[in-house]
Motif scaffolding. Sequence first.
Motif, PDB file in Angstrom:
ATOM      1  N   VAL A  19       0.703  -1.399   0.158  1.00 36.81           N
ATOM      2  CA  VAL A  19      -0.031  -0.103  -0.062  1.00 36.81           C
ATOM      3  C   VAL A  19       1.038   1.394  -0.352  1.00 36.81           C
ATOM      4  O   VAL A  19       1.789   0.991   0.884  1.00 36.81           O
ATOM      5  N   PHE A  20       0.778   2.005  -0.779  1.00 32.63           N
ATOM      6  CA  PHE A  20       1.448   3.664  -0.864  1.00 32.63           C
ATOM      7  C   PHE A  20       0.519   4.379  -0.108  1.00 32.63           C
ATOM      8  O   PHE A  20      -0.477   4.503  -0.236  1.00 32.63           O
ATOM      9  N   GLY A  21       1.002   5.291   0.202  1.00 29.31           N
ATOM     10  CA  GLY A  21       0.138   6.097   0.961  1.00 29.31           C
ATOM     11  C   GLY A  21       0.444   7.867   2.022  1.00 29.31           C
ATOM     12  O   GLY A  21       2.097   7.818   1.902  1.00 29.31           O
ATOM     13  N   VAL A  22      -0.018   8.405   2.304  1.00 31.28           N
ATOM     14  CA  VAL A  22      -0.002   9.478   3.561  1.00 31.28           C
ATOM     15  C   VAL A  22      -0.523   9.601   4.651  1.00 31.28           C
ATOM     16  O   VAL A  22      -1.535   9.501   4.186  1.00 31.28           O
ATOM     17  N   LEU A  23       0.133   9.108   5.504  1.00 33.55           N
ATOM     18  CA  LEU A  23      -0.547   9.145   7.233  1.00 33.55           C
ATOM     19  C   LEU A  23      -1.093  10.099   7.543  1.00 33.55           C
ATOM     20  O   LEU A  23      -1.127  11.750   7.110  1.00 33.55           O
ATOM     21  N   GLY A  24      -2.449  10.464   8.142  1.00 32.79           N
ATOM     22  CA  GLY A  24      -2.843  11.214   9.024  1.00 32.79           C
ATOM     23  C   GLY A  24      -3.924  10.581  10.027  1.00 32.79           C
ATOM     24  O   GLY A  24      -3.963   9.665   9.980  1.00 32.79           O
ATOM     25  N   ALA A  51       0.735   9.243  -3.819  1.00 33.64           N
ATOM     26  CA  ALA A  51       0.830   8.206  -3.838  1.00 33.64           C
ATOM     27  C   ALA A  51      -0.277   6.933  -4.832  1.00 33.64           C
ATOM     28  O   ALA A  51      -0.146   6.057  -4.495  1.00 33.64           O
ATOM     29  N   VAL A  52      -1.540   8.385  -4.728  1.00 35.36           N
ATOM     30  CA  VAL A  52      -2.316   7.243  -5.971  1.00 35.36           C
ATOM     31  C   VAL A  52      -2.407   6.993  -8.005  1.00 35.36           C
ATOM     32  O   VAL A  52      -1.885   5.951  -7.795  1.00 35.36           O
ATOM     33  N   LEU A  53      -0.850   7.727  -7.428  1.00 37.50           N
ATOM     34  CA  LEU A  53      -0.058   7.425  -8.806  1.00 37.50           C
ATOM     35  C   LEU A  53       0.991   6.129  -8.406  1.00 37.50           C
ATOM     36  O   LEU A  53       1.223   6.235  -9.656  1.00 37.50           O
ATOM     37  N   ALA A  54       1.376   6.490  -7.735  1.00 38.30           N
ATOM     38  CA  ALA A  54       2.248   4.745  -7.588  1.00 38.30           C
ATOM     39  C   ALA A  54       1.123   4.067  -7.382  1.00 38.30           C
ATOM     40  O   ALA A  54       2.062   2.784  -8.173  1.00 38.30           O
ATOM     41  N   ALA A  55       0.389   4.178  -7.273  1.00 36.15           N
ATOM     42  CA  ALA A  55      -0.750   3.115  -6.742  1.00 36.15           C
ATOM     43  C   ALA A  55      -1.157   2.449  -8.541  1.00 36.15           C
ATOM     44  O   ALA A  55      -1.066   1.316  -8.424  1.00 36.15           O
ATOM     45  N   ASN A  56      -1.061   3.579  -8.923  1.00 36.71           N
ATOM     46  CA  ASN A  56      -1.014   3.584 -10.537  1.00 36.71           C
ATOM     47  C   ASN A  56      -0.159   2.785 -11.519  1.00 36.71           C
ATOM     48  O   ASN A  56      -0.420   2.280 -12.470  1.00 36.71           O
ATOM     49  N   GLY A  57       1.231   3.344 -10.939  1.00 41.55           N
ATOM     50  CA  GLY A  57       1.847   2.804 -11.664  1.00 41.55           C
ATOM     51  C   GLY A  57       2.581   1.129 -11.468  1.00 41.55           C
ATOM     52  O   GLY A  57       2.936   0.019 -12.237  1.00 41.55           O
ATOM     53  N   TYR A  58       2.573   1.000 -10.012  1.00 42.17           N
ATOM     54  CA  TYR A  58       2.336  -0.988  -9.629  1.00 42.17           C
ATOM     55  C   TYR A  58       1.415  -1.418 -10.280  1.00 42.17           C
ATOM     56  O   TYR A  58       1.198  -2.319 -10.455  1.00 42.17           O
ATOM     57  N   ALA A  59       0.361  -0.642 -10.507  1.00 44.46           N
ATOM     58  CA  ALA A  59      -1.043  -2.227 -10.787  1.00 44.46           C
ATOM     59  C   ALA A  59      -0.328  -2.333 -12.530  1.00 44.46           C
ATOM     60  O   ALA A  59      -0.810  -3.484 -13.232  1.00 44.46           O
ATOM     61  N   ARG A  60      -0.205  -1.098 -13.225  1.00 40.91           N
ATOM     62  CA  ARG A  60       0.503  -1.227 -14.500  1.00 40.91           C
ATOM     63  C   ARG A  60       1.581  -2.928 -14.945  1.00 40.91           C
ATOM     64  O   ARG A  60       1.249  -3.193 -15.781  1.00 40.91           O
ATOM     65  N   THR A  61       3.208  -2.459 -14.240  1.00 43.78           N
ATOM     66  CA  THR A  61       3.736  -2.859 -13.902  1.00 43.78           C
ATOM     67  C   THR A  61       2.996  -4.916 -13.268  1.00 43.78           C
ATOM     68  O   THR A  61       3.655  -5.573 -13.712  1.00 43.78           O
ATOM     69  N   SER A  62       2.328  -4.568 -12.529  1.00 44.37           N
ATOM     70  CA  SER A  62       2.226  -5.551 -11.947  1.00 44.37           C
ATOM     71  C   SER A  62       1.251  -6.868 -13.260  1.00 44.37           C
ATOM     72  O   SER A  62       0.934  -7.869 -12.434  1.00 44.37           O
ATOM     73  N   ALA A  82      -4.985  13.086 -10.048  1.00 44.40           N
ATOM     74  CA  ALA A  82      -4.295  11.534 -10.203  1.00 44.40           C
ATOM     75  C   ALA A  82      -5.325  10.456 -10.063  1.00 44.40           C
ATOM     76  O   ALA A  82      -5.373   9.833 -11.374  1.00 44.40           O
ATOM     77  N   LEU A  83      -6.555  10.556  -9.513  1.00 49.55           N
ATOM     78  CA  LEU A  83      -8.113   9.927 -10.164  1.00 49.55           C
ATOM     79  C   LEU A  83      -7.811   9.880 -10.940  1.00 49.55           C
ATOM     80  O   LEU A  83      -7.860   8.947 -11.884  1.00 49.55           O
ATOM     81  N   VAL A  84      -8.391  11.706 -11.765  1.00 49.15           N
ATOM     82  CA  VAL A  84      -8.628  11.396 -13.228  1.00 49.15           C
ATOM     83  C   VAL A  84      -7.984  10.513 -14.118  1.00 49.15           C
ATOM     84  O   VAL A  84      -7.876  10.036 -15.114  1.00 49.15           O
ATOM     85  N   GLU A  85      -6.383  11.079 -14.021  1.00 47.15           N
ATOM     86  CA  GLU A  85      -5.288  10.641 -15.039  1.00 47.15           C
ATOM     87  C   GLU A  85      -5.205   8.646 -14.491  1.00 47.15           C
ATOM     88  O   GLU A  85      -5.828   8.058 -15.752  1.00 47.15           O
ATOM     89  N   SER A  86      -5.877   8.508 -13.500  1.00 51.27           N
ATOM     90  CA  SER A  86      -6.174   6.676 -13.133  1.00 51.27           C
ATOM     91  C   SER A  86      -7.412   6.084 -14.040  1.00 51.27           C
ATOM     92  O   SER A  86      -7.442   5.483 -14.868  1.00 51.27           O
ATOM     93  N   VAL A  87      -8.215   7.334 -14.297  1.00 47.62           N
ATOM     94  CA  VAL A  87      -9.812   7.188 -14.492  1.00 47.62           C
ATOM     95  C   VAL A  87      -9.680   6.632 -16.182  1.00 47.62           C
ATOM     96  O   VAL A  87      -9.572   5.912 -16.835  1.00 47.62           O
ATOM     97  N   ALA A 417       6.179   5.820 -11.063  1.00 45.01           N
ATOM     98  CA  ALA A 417       8.079   5.134 -11.623  1.00 45.01           C
ATOM     99  C   ALA A 417       8.719   4.501 -10.759  1.00 45.01           C
ATOM    100  O   ALA A 417       8.329   3.317 -10.723  1.00 45.01           O
ATOM    101  N   ILE A 418       7.970   5.760  -9.211  1.00 44.10           N
ATOM    102  CA  ILE A 418       7.798   4.478  -7.842  1.00 44.10           C
ATOM    103  C   ILE A 418       7.236   3.639  -7.907  1.00 44.10           C
ATOM    104  O   ILE A 418       7.289   2.102  -7.502  1.00 44.10           O
ATOM    105  N   GLY A 419       5.624   3.258  -8.139  1.00 44.54           N
ATOM    106  CA  GLY A 419       5.020   2.129  -8.677  1.00 44.54           C
ATOM    107  C   GLY A 419       5.726   1.604  -8.720  1.00 44.54           C
ATOM    108  O   GLY A 419       5.336  -0.054  -8.623  1.00 44.54           O
ATOM    109  N   ALA A 420       6.289   1.411 -10.363  1.00 45.11           N
ATOM    110  CA  ALA A 420       6.503   0.551 -11.520  1.00 45.11           C
ATOM    111  C   ALA A 420       7.825  -0.084 -10.580  1.00 45.11           C
ATOM    112  O   ALA A 420       8.292  -1.303 -11.308  1.00 45.11           O
ATOM    113  N   CYS A 421       8.310   0.255 -10.354  1.00 45.86           N
ATOM    114  CA  CYS A 421       9.554   0.068  -9.343  1.00 45.86           C
ATOM    115  C   CYS A 421       9.596  -1.314  -8.293  1.00 45.86           C
ATOM    116  O   CYS A 421      10.275  -2.240  -8.606  1.00 45.86           O
TER     117      CYS A 421
END
Length: 540
Positions: A19-24, A51-62, A82-87, A417-421
Amino acid sequence: MLFHEAIARALADQGVTTVFGVLGDANLYMMDSFERAAGGRYLSCSNEAGAVLAANGYARTSGGLGVATVTHGPALTNTVTALVESVKDHTPILLIAGDTAVVDRENFQNISQRDVVLPTGAGFEQVRSPETVVEDLAVAIRRALLERRPIVLNVPVEFQWREAAYRTVAPKYVEPQAVAPAEAALDAAVGIIANADRPVVLAGQGAATPQARAALLRLAQRVGAPVATTLRGKDLFRGERFDLGICGTLAHEVALDAIARSDCLIAFGASLNKWTTAEGSLLAGKQVVHVDLDRDAINRFSPVAEGVVGDAATVADTIVGWLDEAGVKATGFASAELAKRLADRRDDAFADRSTGETVDIRTAMLRIERAFPADRNLVFDGGRFIFSAFTLLHCPEPAAYVHTVNFGSIGLGMGNAIGACFGAPGRPTLLVTGDGGFMLGGLAEFATAVRHGADLVVALFNDSAYGAEHVQFRGRNLDPAISTFQWPEFGAVATALGGRGFTVRNLPQLDEALAAIETRDRPILIDIKIDPDQVPAPGH
């Protein structure tokens, strides 16, 4: 079991490992439990969009689900682009978003989170109660995978320390299955193909699996056709004797000639949009057979002679079988003469414009292509450099290419790119970005890449300007000064952030920087100075 433990364990039950994220306030205990109790991996990002973009890159390469988490209010609004991009990328993502307590009327982070999410095109699922959290999570994941878009799971903050009814819920998602075409549609398609003299087989993102690749090559050989791809099917046929490369506005001259002369285009999993068809000009005078699992894709952008609903591999192999039964002979369109023209064509057939202070972008990309490991993830940010990058830089398969300009934004590359890694950890990731995109969305997340030890190299093409605007000023004989910047030295900044940075003003310095790739032990950034007046224009 407490709520924050239940949702963590439910994530693990659904196969989520990262999971990628920012805590709060509203998600910190969930992520603590995800790591401590569920054995998952939480990767902190610098910005919620990252974080959302990393999840996108992760989904794409995995090839699976990408998962991100943020807290409430401004944390969620930070994810909108980031949500619009992933949509638009049709990427399955689960975004677990905290929400303020219903009873807390005066909380200064209150906002109608559903009303923030829905205009982006993402879906929304509410956690109804601590008793329903496991089921609500499973529904959200099922929707993300089936609808192929982000689903935001909204989690009220007051649930975190309540008791939750925990039970294991099996994954609700059924993997895609082969779909056989209707006989009538197939008969019409085979009739068109059998009567073609100069067919071309085109593959898009929907036909980018190894199984589809093998089936399409069998079909192409059977009918004597060269093969091509869309941009999203990039490099699917790379290395094949009759590979035309990308079809459309990015096509090279040999490919354009062959596609223009063809009389039949057999398209699999391709949208046939205006870029692939050069606004329809490449379809003129052709019979088009369009194969896709999605009925909505057929005739959506371009009218076709026959549409066939089915998966690419099944339809292609069925067509081959029918052609064999009918004794249809192969055409000679994939000829020795075409093969020679393709083999003789060179990417370096240009006059290098490098100087002592700037590097020709094309020369730099060709040298990067040779120096970087071929088995790579490839991520492009947005910018003028991208038109050269699309055709000069390559990847081992379409799944290794992460496209970040579905919304036309710059600055979305670093998070992806981080998600892709981490989505394909055996492959190093090459991110190609511009200076504007890096400053807009990459600088903070470069620190994220360093913090998590990402195997990442950033090639930053730096014209000290917003190049797309710079060239418009030049085109109207106006002063482009307001589109230019005095950035810091990015190589030094990268080093200060814990990576390894290089500043490149000429070819010897470029070669020195590229030599460091082989011994990399941390993220590398190569700041390549280019002349904003010497960037090649888009192709056709």
